[in-house]
Design a protein around this motif. Structure first.
Motif, mmCIF file in Angstrom:
data_model
loop_
_atom_site.group_PDB
_atom_site.id
_atom_site.type_symbol
_atom_site.label_atom_id
_atom_site.label_comp_id
_atom_site.label_asym_id
_atom_site.label_seq_id
_atom_site.Cartn_x
_atom_site.Cartn_y
_atom_site.Cartn_z
ATOM 1 N N LEU A 64 0.852 -1.192 0.000
ATOM 2 C CA LEU A 64 0.000 0.000 0.000
ATOM 3 C C LEU A 64 0.884 1.236 0.000
ATOM 4 O O LEU A 64 1.805 1.332 0.797
ATOM 5 N N ILE A 67 -2.590 5.428 -1.489
ATOM 6 C CA ILE A 67 -3.852 5.015 -2.108
ATOM 7 C C ILE A 67 -4.930 6.009 -1.689
ATOM 8 O O ILE A 67 -5.260 6.124 -0.505
ATOM 9 N N TYR A 188 -12.166 0.089 2.754
ATOM 10 C CA TYR A 188 -11.082 -0.450 1.933
ATOM 11 C C TYR A 188 -10.785 -1.892 2.330
ATOM 12 O O TYR A 188 -10.617 -2.765 1.475
ATOM 13 N N ASP A 190 -12.826 -3.996 3.706
ATOM 14 C CA ASP A 190 -13.969 -4.821 3.324
ATOM 15 C C ASP A 190 -13.950 -5.137 1.826
ATOM 16 O O ASP A 190 -14.374 -6.210 1.409
ATOM 17 N N GLU A 191 -13.442 -4.203 1.038
ATOM 18 C CA GLU A 191 -13.447 -4.379 -0.422
ATOM 19 C C GLU A 191 -12.176 -5.033 -0.956
ATOM 20 O O GLU A 191 -12.141 -5.432 -2.119
ATOM 21 N N HIS A 192 -11.131 -5.144 -0.126
ATOM 22 C CA HIS A 192 -9.852 -5.706 -0.598
ATOM 23 C C HIS A 192 -9.275 -6.742 0.368
ATOM 24 O O HIS A 192 -8.075 -6.704 0.687
ATOM 25 N N GLN A 194 -8.547 -9.858 -0.044
ATOM 26 C CA GLN A 194 -7.543 -10.717 -0.677
ATOM 27 C C GLN A 194 -6.162 -10.068 -0.639
ATOM 28 O O GLN A 194 -5.162 -10.695 -0.301
ATOM 29 N N ALA A 195 -6.125 -8.792 -0.956
ATOM 30 C CA ALA A 195 -4.841 -8.079 -0.982
ATOM 31 C C ALA A 195 -4.283 -7.853 0.423
ATOM 32 O O ALA A 195 -3.064 -7.829 0.614
ATOM 33 N N LEU A 196 -5.167 -7.725 1.406
ATOM 34 C CA LEU A 196 -4.720 -7.390 2.753
ATOM 35 C C LEU A 196 -4.451 -8.607 3.631
ATOM 36 O O LEU A 196 -3.455 -8.642 4.354
ATOM 37 N N SER A 200 -10.563 -14.014 0.488
ATOM 38 C CA SER A 200 -11.647 -13.282 -0.148
ATOM 39 C C SER A 200 -12.802 -13.032 0.809
ATOM 40 O O SER A 200 -13.750 -12.316 0.486
#
Length: 203
Positions: A64, A67, A188, A190-192, A194-196, A200
């Motif tokens: 990150l 962003i 953020y 909640d929507e990402h 997988q990345a965090l 999923s």
């Protein structure tokens, strides 16, 4: 002592001084770095219960950087794990307060619930918005346990704006900025996921 000898002595003394300074800096740098890392670690990790993770979160930075979100910006973050499983993320968030930028540390559990919020930097008016720098901080603790959906999006506002949160006395703008930044971070996360946290879905 003639002039040439004096010059040679001065050059030698200067060389010794430079060498000693370089040696001191070179050998002291790792110690200074280690001490600074310990300070950073204490400052960044005290939102997490010591037994809630077993890795070194500062050694696991998240991808990150700058962003832009609706009301704030994510500057970076770290992942806390235990037995190899994600337990929490620490997000560094920056928002604009009354006097200038406010940098927050927002800890979110792998289940999407807030573990805590802490102010890292601020330039708000002392005794008013500047109270967000106090630690521990009763006003910031009101966010603990909240999530993206608890309260609903409309609840992430001051009571005077039909939301669910009190404000810091005399610091409406500061309070709104912090609430919006925390809400941004939860959205953020909640929507990402997988990345965090590499998943999923939340736990």
């Amino acid at each position: 002592m003639n002039r040439a000898t004096s010059v040679v002595v001065l050059v030698l003394l200067a060389g010794l001084g430079i060498g000693a300074t370089y040696f001191a800096q070179h050998t002291g740098a790792p110690l200074i770095s280690a001490q600074q890392r310990l300070i950073d670690s204490r400052n960044l990790l005290d939102l997490l219960a010591p037994d809630s993770y077993d890795n070194q979160p500062l050694d696991q930075p998240l991808a990150l950087e700058d962003i832009r979100l609706a009301n704030s910006m994510l500057l970076g973050g770290y992942l806390a794990t235990k037995a190899g499983q994600p337990r929490a993320v620490l997000l560094r968030s920056q928002t604009l307060g009354y006097e200038g930028s406010i940098e927050l540390l927002i800890a979110i559990g792998a289940n999407g619930k807030l573990l805590g919020v802490k102010t890292l930097k601020q330039s708000e008016t002392p005794a008013l918005g500047g109270k967000i720098a106090d630690w521990p901080n009763a006003w910031l603790q009101a966010f603990t346990g909240k999530s993206r959906t608890d309260p609903a999006d409309t609840g992430w506002a001051l009571k005077k704006d039909q939301g669910q949160f009190d404000q810091i006395a005399g610091a409406t703008i500061t309070s709104r900025a912090v609430i919006s930044a925390v809400h941004d971070a939860l959205r953020y996360f909640d929507e990402h996921p997988q990345a965090l946290i590499g998943s999923s879905t939340h736990e």
